[in-house]
Design an enzyme around this catalytic site. Structure first.
Site, PDB file in Angstrom:
ATOM      1  N   TYR A 100      46.124  34.506  35.040  1.00  0.00           N
ATOM      2  CA  TYR A 100      44.941  34.944  34.294  1.00  0.00           C
ATOM      3  C   TYR A 100      44.786  34.180  32.983  1.00  0.00           C
ATOM      4  O   TYR A 100      43.675  33.989  32.508  1.00  0.00           O
ATOM      5  CB  TYR A 100      45.033  36.445  33.969  1.00  0.00           C
ATOM      6  CG  TYR A 100      44.611  37.348  35.089  1.00  0.00           C
ATOM      7  CD1 TYR A 100      45.357  37.419  36.256  1.00  0.00           C
ATOM      8  CD2 TYR A 100      43.474  38.141  34.978  1.00  0.00           C
ATOM      9  CE1 TYR A 100      44.979  38.264  37.284  1.00  0.00           C
ATOM     10  CE2 TYR A 100      43.093  38.988  36.006  1.00  0.00           C
ATOM     11  CZ  TYR A 100      43.844  39.053  37.156  1.00  0.00           C
ATOM     12  OH  TYR A 100      43.463  39.886  38.160  1.00  0.00           O
ATOM     13  N   LYS A 154      57.554  36.309  44.232  1.00  0.00           N
ATOM     14  CA  LYS A 154      57.478  35.364  45.351  1.00  0.00           C
ATOM     15  C   LYS A 154      58.500  34.282  45.061  1.00  0.00           C
ATOM     16  O   LYS A 154      58.186  33.091  44.959  1.00  0.00           O
ATOM     17  CB  LYS A 154      56.036  34.827  45.465  1.00  0.00           C
ATOM     18  CG  LYS A 154      55.762  33.978  46.683  1.00  0.00           C
ATOM     19  CD  LYS A 154      55.679  34.748  47.982  1.00  0.00           C
ATOM     20  CE  LYS A 154      55.519  33.793  49.153  1.00  0.00           C
ATOM     21  NZ  LYS A 154      55.610  34.472  50.473  1.00  0.00           N
ATOM     22  N   ASP A 167      54.416  39.398  49.726  1.00  0.00           N
ATOM     23  CA  ASP A 167      53.796  39.588  51.048  1.00  0.00           C
ATOM     24  C   ASP A 167      54.449  40.772  51.763  1.00  0.00           C
ATOM     25  O   ASP A 167      53.775  41.642  52.329  1.00  0.00           O
ATOM     26  CB  ASP A 167      53.859  38.297  51.893  1.00  0.00           C
ATOM     27  CG  ASP A 167      55.237  37.639  51.902  1.00  0.00           C
ATOM     28  OD1 ASP A 167      56.133  38.065  51.139  1.00  0.00           O
ATOM     29  OD2 ASP A 167      55.423  36.680  52.683  1.00  0.00           O
ATOM     30  N   ASP A 193      47.532  43.082  40.265  1.00  0.00           N
ATOM     31  CA  ASP A 193      46.100  43.313  40.482  1.00  0.00           C
ATOM     32  C   ASP A 193      45.845  43.607  41.958  1.00  0.00           C
ATOM     33  O   ASP A 193      45.191  44.585  42.323  1.00  0.00           O
ATOM     34  CB  ASP A 193      45.309  42.079  40.039  1.00  0.00           C
ATOM     35  CG  ASP A 193      43.819  42.253  40.271  1.00  0.00           C
ATOM     36  OD1 ASP A 193      43.289  43.330  39.925  1.00  0.00           O
ATOM     37  OD2 ASP A 193      43.183  41.328  40.817  1.00  0.00           O
ATOM     38  N   ASP A 212      45.157  47.557  43.962  1.00  0.00           N
ATOM     39  CA  ASP A 212      43.992  47.905  44.799  1.00  0.00           C
ATOM     40  C   ASP A 212      44.460  48.412  46.160  1.00  0.00           C
ATOM     41  O   ASP A 212      43.942  49.391  46.690  1.00  0.00           O
ATOM     42  CB  ASP A 212      43.085  46.686  45.019  1.00  0.00           C
ATOM     43  CG  ASP A 212      41.900  46.666  44.063  1.00  0.00           C
ATOM     44  OD1 ASP A 212      42.091  47.050  42.890  1.00  0.00           O
ATOM     45  OD2 ASP A 212      40.793  46.266  44.485  1.00  0.00           O
TER      46      ASP A 212
HETATM   47  C1  IPM Z   1      41.458  45.134  37.170  1.00  0.00           C
HETATM   48  C2  IPM Z   1      40.242  44.270  37.400  1.00  0.00           C
HETATM   49  C3  IPM Z   1      40.247  43.108  36.409  1.00  0.00           C
HETATM   50  C4  IPM Z   1      41.513  42.310  36.653  1.00  0.00           C
HETATM   51  C5  IPM Z   1      38.999  42.217  36.451  1.00  0.00           C
HETATM   52  C6  IPM Z   1      37.727  43.001  36.261  1.00  0.00           C
HETATM   53  C7  IPM Z   1      39.084  41.091  35.463  1.00  0.00           C
HETATM   54  O1  IPM Z   1      40.199  43.831  38.720  1.00  0.00           O
HETATM   55  O2  IPM Z   1      41.609  45.658  36.058  1.00  0.00           O
HETATM   56  O3  IPM Z   1      42.258  45.285  38.094  1.00  0.00           O
HETATM   57  O4  IPM Z   1      41.540  41.453  37.553  1.00  0.00           O
HETATM   58  O5  IPM Z   1      42.492  42.530  35.936  1.00  0.00           O
HETATM   59 MN    MN Z   2      41.770  44.643  39.991  1.00  0.00          MN
END
Ligand code: IPM
Ligand code: MN
Length: 354
Positions: free
Chosen positions: A140, A185, A217, A241, A245
């Site tokens: 990032y 990794k 993975d 990240d 999710d």
């Molecule tokens: C999160 C989001 C952010 C990230 C984006 C919006 C930049 O996906 O907070 O997980 O990737 O960190």
């Molecule tokens: Mn995210």
């Protein structure tokens, strides 16, 4: 009095922040605490109003606060802007400038959402895990470049950057089940080999914490086939990240995943989901991630553990009673909108006292 900069942002951001405020109002009454909230323009809204996604006015507001409560940023209308003007760049700048290297994302399975999750319920019973995601390093923030038909991003970490995150993971694991999964990794990436070395070094100070190293993975697979094995997970920025999710699916919806970004003097609390422009303005968005982010603010910034737990418990009870926004509704749910969900949870915060 704790001063909070409130940055509702884009899409569903303003609605879910409004919902969190409804709950906060009740918390203030019930627990006799007071927060001073001031709003600022941030993200796409900042760009539209001031020409930049992180306006000076908002920076000043943040600097004068002890915490930031953020809704969500982003939207397709800003996709074509150069990187520094995109709403997401404001979020990254905020995290970096405040030094918020430690992002905690709690993932919890609620039995009542069994029908909504993609897994068999018995695989998920009791899942209540924490992802510690390093937030100010890695791809990032590493050197980036673009030439016509070539582009690169760099994952770079210093020992210190890894160590401070790893230490927080160990300290928390030590107070919980004493199981820590470190995800990297290391079979491919040099930065991951450094990561693993740091973890093994810090592990010497925590002989009672059982450490497992997993490749990312495999970790993705394990989160799907056997999520019950996890309690505290530590990982670098991009892996965190992606995995958070994935793990959010355990909670039934991304709309359920709160987050706390710690490590600075001013800490940030925000849902882990995006701005969901397709839902915006319809009173349909799930406010729970925002409400649970408020609970984290009460816990980590205000140090009001009781109030934090009251919000979490109220949320759990309202879900348990079958109330659900559309994203988590199944056939027996009572479907409610954003506002009603917030009001129900707020009322319950009160009732928890008795
Ligand atoms: C999160 C989001 C952010 C990230 C984006 C919006 C930049 O996906 O907070 O997980 O990737 O960190
Ligand atoms: Mn995210």
């Amino acid at each position: 009095m704790v001063k909070v900069a409130v940055l509702p942002g884009d899409g569903v951001g303003p609605e879910i922040i409004q919902a969190a405020k409804v709950v906060l109002k009740k918390v203030e009454q019930v627990f006799g605490i007071e927060l001073q909230l001031k709003e600022g323009a941030f993200g796409g809204v900042g760009y539209e109003t001031y020409g930049v996604p992180f306006p000076e006015e908002t920076k000043k507001l943040v600097e004068e606060s002890q915490a930031v409560l953020l809704g969500a940023v982003g939207g397709t209308q800003w996709d074509a802007l150069p990187r520094h003007l995109r709403p997401e760049s404001a979020l990254l700048a905020l995290r970096k400038e405040l030094g918020l290297y430690c992002n905690i994302r709690p993932v919890k399975y609620y039995e009542v959402l069994a029908e909504k999750v993609a897994w068999k319920s018995e695989l998920l019973t009791g899942v209540d895990l924490l992802i510690f995601r390093e937030l100010t390093g890695g791809a990032y923030f590493g050197t980036k470049g673009r030439k016509e038909k070539e582009a690169f991003d760099t994952i770079q970490y210093s020992w210190e950057e890894v160590e401070r995150l790893v230490r927080r993971g160990f300290a928390t694991a030590n107070k919980r089940k004493r199981i820590l999964h470190s995800i990297d990794k290391a079979n491919v990436l040099e930065s991951s080999r450094l990561w693993r070395e740091v973890v093994n070094q810090v592990a010497l100070e925590y002989p009672y914490v059982k450490v497992e190293h997993l490749y990312v993975d495999n970790a993705a697979l394990q989160l799907v086939v056997n999520p019950q094995q996890f309690d505290v997970i530590i990982t670098e920025n991009m892996f965190g990240d992606i995995l958070s999710d994935l793990a959010a699916a355990i909670g039934g919806s991304l709309g359920m995943l709160p987050s706390a970004s710690l490590g600075g003097e001013i800490n940030l609390y925000e849902p882990a989901h995006g701005s969901a422009p397709d839902l915006a303005g319809q009173n349909k968005a799930n406010p729970i991630a925002a409400i649970l982010s408020l609970a984290l603010l009460l816990r980590f910034t205000c140090r009001k553990e009781e109030a934090a737990q009251a919000v979490e418990k109220a949320t759990e009870e309202i879900l348990g009673a079958g109330c659900a926004t559309e994203d988590i509704a199944s056939k027996n749910s009572r479907v409610v909108g954003t506002r009603e969900m917030a009001e129900l949870i707020a009322q319950r915060v009160d009732r928890n006292l008795f």
